[in-house]
Design a protein around this motif. Structure first.
Motif, PDB file in Angstrom:
ATOM      1  N   LYS A  50     -29.731  13.818  76.961  1.00 56.69           N
ATOM      2  CA  LYS A  50     -29.461  15.174  76.468  1.00 56.69           C
ATOM      3  C   LYS A  50     -30.498  16.188  76.923  1.00 56.69           C
ATOM      4  O   LYS A  50     -30.306  17.385  76.766  1.00 56.69           O
ATOM      5  CB  LYS A  50     -29.360  15.159  74.943  1.00 56.69           C
ATOM      6  CG  LYS A  50     -27.990  14.686  74.461  1.00 56.69           C
ATOM      7  CD  LYS A  50     -27.890  14.677  72.967  1.00 56.69           C
ATOM      8  CE  LYS A  50     -26.482  14.361  72.529  1.00 56.69           C
ATOM      9  NZ  LYS A  50     -25.674  15.558  72.272  1.00 56.69           N
ATOM     10  N   CYS A  87     -23.842  18.960  74.227  1.00 60.14           N
ATOM     11  CA  CYS A  87     -24.751  19.924  73.611  1.00 60.14           C
ATOM     12  C   CYS A  87     -26.055  19.218  73.255  1.00 60.14           C
ATOM     13  O   CYS A  87     -26.083  17.993  73.189  1.00 60.14           O
ATOM     14  CB  CYS A  87     -24.089  20.564  72.396  1.00 60.14           C
ATOM     15  SG  CYS A  87     -24.487  19.809  70.828  1.00 60.14           S
ATOM     16  N   PHE A  89     -27.723  19.005  70.509  1.00 58.72           N
ATOM     17  CA  PHE A  89     -27.829  18.352  69.202  1.00 58.72           C
ATOM     18  C   PHE A  89     -27.444  16.883  69.350  1.00 58.72           C
ATOM     19  O   PHE A  89     -26.843  16.488  70.351  1.00 58.72           O
ATOM     20  CB  PHE A  89     -26.901  19.024  68.182  1.00 58.72           C
ATOM     21  CG  PHE A  89     -27.249  20.471  67.912  1.00 58.72           C
ATOM     22  CD1 PHE A  89     -28.545  20.933  68.030  1.00 58.72           C
ATOM     23  CD2 PHE A  89     -26.253  21.374  67.514  1.00 58.72           C
ATOM     24  CE1 PHE A  89     -28.860  22.263  67.772  1.00 58.72           C
ATOM     25  CE2 PHE A  89     -26.563  22.703  67.254  1.00 58.72           C
ATOM     26  CZ  PHE A  89     -27.864  23.149  67.387  1.00 58.72           C
ATOM     27  N   ASN A  90     -27.754  16.117  68.315  1.00 54.16           N
ATOM     28  CA  ASN A  90     -27.463  14.683  68.423  1.00 54.16           C
ATOM     29  C   ASN A  90     -26.814  14.182  67.128  1.00 54.16           C
ATOM     30  O   ASN A  90     -27.432  13.466  66.344  1.00 54.16           O
ATOM     31  CB  ASN A  90     -28.767  13.925  68.721  1.00 54.16           C
ATOM     32  CG  ASN A  90     -28.505  12.479  69.102  1.00 54.16           C
ATOM     33  OD1 ASN A  90     -27.351  12.088  69.299  1.00 54.16           O
ATOM     34  ND2 ASN A  90     -29.557  11.692  69.183  1.00 54.16           N
ATOM     35  N   CYS A  91     -25.573  14.600  66.932  1.00 50.79           N
ATOM     36  CA  CYS A  91     -24.840  14.107  65.756  1.00 50.79           C
ATOM     37  C   CYS A  91     -24.418  12.667  66.054  1.00 50.79           C
ATOM     38  O   CYS A  91     -23.790  12.419  67.096  1.00 50.79           O
ATOM     39  CB  CYS A  91     -23.610  14.970  65.499  1.00 50.79           C
ATOM     40  SG  CYS A  91     -24.000  16.707  65.289  1.00 50.79           S
ATOM     41  N   TYR A  93     -22.209  10.819  64.913  1.00 55.41           N
ATOM     42  CA  TYR A  93     -20.775  10.539  64.924  1.00 55.41           C
ATOM     43  C   TYR A  93     -20.053  11.263  66.068  1.00 55.41           C
ATOM     44  O   TYR A  93     -18.836  11.186  66.172  1.00 55.41           O
ATOM     45  CB  TYR A  93     -20.144  10.969  63.589  1.00 55.41           C
ATOM     46  CG  TYR A  93     -20.480  12.400  63.228  1.00 55.41           C
ATOM     47  CD1 TYR A  93     -19.877  13.454  63.895  1.00 55.41           C
ATOM     48  CD2 TYR A  93     -21.415  12.689  62.246  1.00 55.41           C
ATOM     49  CE1 TYR A  93     -20.197  14.759  63.605  1.00 55.41           C
ATOM     50  CE2 TYR A  93     -21.738  14.000  61.939  1.00 55.41           C
ATOM     51  CZ  TYR A  93     -21.126  15.024  62.615  1.00 55.41           C
ATOM     52  OH  TYR A  93     -21.449  16.323  62.336  1.00 55.41           O
ATOM     53  N   CYS A  94     -20.780  11.985  66.892  1.00 54.46           N
ATOM     54  CA  CYS A  94     -20.149  12.870  67.890  1.00 54.46           C
ATOM     55  C   CYS A  94     -19.242  12.077  68.839  1.00 54.46           C
ATOM     56  O   CYS A  94     -19.695  11.156  69.515  1.00 54.46           O
ATOM     57  CB  CYS A  94     -21.227  13.595  68.690  1.00 54.46           C
ATOM     58  SG  CYS A  94     -20.540  14.713  69.918  1.00 54.46           S
ATOM     59  N   LEU A  96     -18.149  12.932  71.566  1.00 59.31           N
ATOM     60  CA  LEU A  96     -18.443  13.165  72.984  1.00 59.31           C
ATOM     61  C   LEU A  96     -19.210  11.999  73.603  1.00 59.31           C
ATOM     62  O   LEU A  96     -19.203  11.806  74.808  1.00 59.31           O
ATOM     63  CB  LEU A  96     -19.226  14.468  73.153  1.00 59.31           C
ATOM     64  CG  LEU A  96     -18.498  15.725  72.678  1.00 59.31           C
ATOM     65  CD1 LEU A  96     -19.342  16.961  72.938  1.00 59.31           C
ATOM     66  CD2 LEU A  96     -17.138  15.871  73.353  1.00 59.31           C
ATOM     67  N   ASN A 134     -18.268  20.885  73.161  1.00 50.91           N
ATOM     68  CA  ASN A 134     -19.569  21.563  73.239  1.00 50.91           C
ATOM     69  C   ASN A 134     -19.853  22.203  71.891  1.00 50.91           C
ATOM     70  O   ASN A 134     -19.022  22.127  70.998  1.00 50.91           O
ATOM     71  CB  ASN A 134     -19.499  22.654  74.319  1.00 50.91           C
ATOM     72  CG  ASN A 134     -18.384  23.648  74.059  1.00 50.91           C
ATOM     73  OD1 ASN A 134     -17.310  23.288  73.596  1.00 50.91           O
ATOM     74  ND2 ASN A 134     -18.637  24.898  74.322  1.00 50.91           N
ATOM     75  N   ASP A 135     -21.003  22.833  71.768  1.00 56.57           N
ATOM     76  CA  ASP A 135     -21.261  23.712  70.618  1.00 56.57           C
ATOM     77  C   ASP A 135     -21.246  25.124  71.191  1.00 56.57           C
ATOM     78  O   ASP A 135     -22.010  25.424  72.120  1.00 56.57           O
ATOM     79  CB  ASP A 135     -22.622  23.383  69.995  1.00 56.57           C
ATOM     80  CG  ASP A 135     -22.924  24.263  68.796  1.00 56.57           C
ATOM     81  OD1 ASP A 135     -22.896  23.749  67.661  1.00 56.57           O
ATOM     82  OD2 ASP A 135     -23.187  25.480  68.985  1.00 56.57           O
ATOM     83  N   LYS A 166     -22.777  24.398  65.066  1.00 57.70           N
ATOM     84  CA  LYS A 166     -23.685  23.893  64.028  1.00 57.70           C
ATOM     85  C   LYS A 166     -25.067  24.506  64.254  1.00 57.70           C
ATOM     86  O   LYS A 166     -26.069  23.953  63.846  1.00 57.70           O
ATOM     87  CB  LYS A 166     -23.810  22.368  64.133  1.00 57.70           C
ATOM     88  CG  LYS A 166     -22.602  21.593  63.670  1.00 57.70           C
ATOM     89  CD  LYS A 166     -22.937  20.112  63.508  1.00 57.70           C
ATOM     90  CE  LYS A 166     -21.727  19.322  63.128  1.00 57.70           C
ATOM     91  NZ  LYS A 166     -21.006  18.777  64.270  1.00 57.70           N
TER      92      LYS A 166
HETATM   93  S1  SF4 Z   1     -20.969  18.694  70.193  1.00 59.88           S
HETATM   94 FE1  SF4 Z   1     -20.854  19.079  67.997  1.00 59.88          FE
HETATM   95  S2  SF4 Z   1     -20.717  17.056  67.052  1.00 59.88           S
HETATM   96 FE2  SF4 Z   1     -21.423  16.762  69.177  1.00 59.88          FE
HETATM   97  S3  SF4 Z   1     -23.655  16.695  69.035  1.00 59.88           S
HETATM   98 FE3  SF4 Z   1     -23.078  18.808  69.475  1.00 59.88          FE
HETATM   99  S4  SF4 Z   1     -22.908  19.782  67.462  1.00 59.88           S
HETATM  100 FE4  SF4 Z   1     -22.887  17.587  67.124  1.00 59.88          FE
END
Ligand code: SF4
Length: 333
Positions: A50, A87, A89-91, A93-94, A96, A134-135, A166
């Protein structure tokens, strides 16, 4: 620290030139494929991937249709734009993680091609989301893509644009004039969930504050409570979060509310657990008709009832469920 790459051909595009002016250093790669091969050859963790970014030119289509199993009731954001992938961030559950072969951020600068593709799209009042792969806002300070989107969609009143985020990166939006056919959707989760599963994303407080400022500026909002995660004291955590959100926002300027439960393709669980210890998947889960794992029906229905009953205390909103069959909708509404 971010590792930034470009392909030479971005210099032939207005957005490419604009982005290059902002970058203090970068490396050049031959193509998107070369970039991806390089990343994959490094055997990095998803989080390390990332840190990589590529600015390049897209050869394929930008406008995509969301694939939804026939068993599920339709979702509003039937179409989406793919001018950027992934994106920072590192959710955990994502989806992607499963959707792309890597976690690097890729931005396609040939937006003029995206807009001419959209010129040929005439399905009236379709919602087109710019936040599915994406975000929409987190890297807007570099891409400034919100300006391009608003400039285009202000002349396309026959379509609805959704930005989904987010993050609390609203600086550019505050400098622009809101347009009627735009919905800025914030995903809200209890801080407990953000700390445990939405790593590096903006805090609940920061998201609420950003949403509030956008409302003040005249933007209409979508609220997304998705995915709801079945943690201990779920009702308490989500109840407190809903109170915080609705007590700080102008309820009259909330256009719709989407609710959904945790769901993911089976492979995601292995990928996440190979890299970190998390209790995200320790629950009663079942594989649905679309091949995704979800909570047992009873848990989902309980979660949605808790949420909708709480939300009702603040007004009569347009609430919908994400990716649920009719028999679940019937139990909730
Ligand atoms: S695309 Fe959305 S769900 Fe995936 S890591 Fe980024 S903010 Fe989180």
């Amino acid at each position: 620290m971010r590792k930034i790459y470009i392909t030479e051909d971005i210099k032939n595009h207005k957005k490419g030139i604009e982005i290059l002016e902002k970058l203090s250093s970068y490396e050049v790669v031959e193509s998107e494929k070369t970039f991806i091969d390089m990343i994959l050859s490094k055997n990095l963790s998803y989080e390390e991937e990332k840190k990589y970014m590529l600015f390049t030119v897209k050869k394929g289509k930008f406008l995509k249709k969301y694939h939804l199993d026939k068993q599920f009731l339709g979702i509003k954001e039937e179409y989406y734009l793919s001018y950027e992938n992934n994106c920072p961030f590192n959710c955990l559950y994502c989806y992607l993680r499963d959707y792309f072969s890597h976690g690097a951020f890729v931005f396609y600068v040939n937006l003029e091609d995206m807009f001419s593709e959209l010129d040929g799209f005439t399905k009236k009042m379709s919602m087109i989301s710019a936040g599915i792969v994406n975000d929409s806002l987190v890297l807007d300070s570099i891409t400034n893509v919100t300006k391009d989107l608003l400039d285009y969609f202000k002349n396309r009143k026959d379509l609805v644009l959704e930005l989904r985020t987010k993050s609390h990166n609203i600086k550019n939006l505050l400098e622009l004039e809101p347009i009627e056919n735009l919905l800025v959707s914030f995903t809200f989760s209890p801080q407990e969930i953000i700390d445990r599963y939405e790593l590096k994303s903006s805090s609940l407080e920061a998201r609420i504050e950003a949403a509030r400022k956008l409302q003040e500026k005249g933007y209409s909002l979508g609220l997304r409570f998705d995915p709801i995660i079945n943690i201990e004291s779920r009702k308490l955590h989500y109840g407190k979060m809903i109170d915080k959100v609705f007590q700080n926002l102008d309820c009259a300027k909330i256009r719709d509310i989407g609710i959904g439960g945790l769901r993911y393709k089976k492979g995601l669980r292995q990928k996440v657990l190979a890299e970190r210890n998390t209790d995200l998947f320790f629950n009663e889960l079942v594989i649905g008709i679309d091949g995704k794992e979800r909570y047992f029906k009873k848990i989902r229905i309980d979660m949605y009832k808790e949420m909708t009953e709480k939300i009702k205390l603040y007004g009569d909103f347009d609430v919908y469920l994400g990716m649920e069959p009719k028999y679940v909708w019937d139990q909730i509404f």
